[in-house]
Write an enzyme that holds these catalytic residues in place. Sequence first.
Site, PDB file in Angstrom:
ATOM      1  CD  GLU A 108      -3.138   0.703   0.286  1.00  0.00           C
ATOM      2  OE1 GLU A 108      -2.579   1.509  -0.470  1.00  0.00           O
ATOM      3  OE2 GLU A 108      -4.369   0.704   0.460  1.00  0.00           O
ATOM      4  CG  ASP A 109      -1.073   4.727  -1.486  1.00  0.00           C
ATOM      5  OD1 ASP A 109      -1.733   4.072  -0.646  1.00  0.00           O
ATOM      6  OD2 ASP A 109      -1.611   5.473  -2.328  1.00  0.00           O
ATOM      7  CG  ASP A 112      -6.025   8.773   6.185  1.00  0.00           C
ATOM      8  OD1 ASP A 112      -5.552   9.289   7.199  1.00  0.00           O
ATOM      9  OD2 ASP A 112      -6.892   9.343   5.490  1.00  0.00           O
ATOM     10  CG  PHE A 161      -3.956  15.551   0.984  1.00  0.00           C
ATOM     11  CD1 PHE A 161      -4.850  14.486   0.977  1.00  0.00           C
ATOM     12  CD2 PHE A 161      -3.416  15.962  -0.226  1.00  0.00           C
ATOM     13  CE1 PHE A 161      -5.197  13.852  -0.204  1.00  0.00           C
ATOM     14  CE2 PHE A 161      -3.750  15.342  -1.421  1.00  0.00           C
ATOM     15  CZ  PHE A 161      -4.652  14.285  -1.409  1.00  0.00           C
ATOM     16  NE  ARG A 174      -2.345   8.439  -9.617  1.00  0.00           N
ATOM     17  CZ  ARG A 174      -3.114   8.092  -8.588  1.00  0.00           C
ATOM     18  NH1 ARG A 174      -2.572   7.662  -7.474  1.00  0.00           N
ATOM     19  NH2 ARG A 174      -4.428   8.176  -8.674  1.00  0.00           N
TER      20      ARG A 174
END
Length: 184
Positions: A108-109, A112, A161, A174
């Site tokens: 996963e990036d 959260d 963010f 990205r």
Amino acid sequence: MTFDDQDYLLRYPMIERVLISSEDITRRIRQLGNEISRDYQGSTPIFVCILKGAYPFLADLTRCVSVEHEVDFMAVSSYDGGVQSTGVVKIEKDLKANITDRDVVLVEDIIDTGLTISYLVDMLQTRNPRSIRVASLLDKKAARKKEVPLHYVGFEIPKEFVIGYGLDYDEKFRNLPFIGIMKA
Ligand code: 5GP
């Protein structure tokens, strides 16, 4: 920060600052790759990239893994399409591989709220893999709504963010080689 990172900052004035430089990302991924290689000696794990955000992490991480392995891809989206994660996940693209009796590493990036990854782990457990572990480049721990065990974490970050290195704002950015924070 590399010259390349600085060059991107000049080209994209909407980026406020670099949170994690490309050099630090490279160094940390090499450590994670070594750790994973030690943990999976004697096994042929399958790395599952959660699209779209995790694609640079998967590419760099697997090139630091010395045990034989496979890769596969899943694409997911939140059902409501809103900014807040609901935990109800729509599978846009499922795995090709059969993961029964396999050692799975979900890549996963960012974690959260934890709702997306926790849904995915529960869903993939029904396919009877031998094991499932989670590797996430970033961990926004302070935002967690659902606890989920993370086995390999690149960096813990504050509740802000972030963009870059796979993470987007409106599908852009990205390609940045670093993790950055946008101007408010
Ligand atoms: P969770 O279900 O853990 O709340 O959501 C995880 C997903 O939300 C990530 O895979 C990512 O797509 C998105 N996300 C969470 N935080 C950020 C962030 O700071 N920046 C970006 N670009 N996406 C984020």
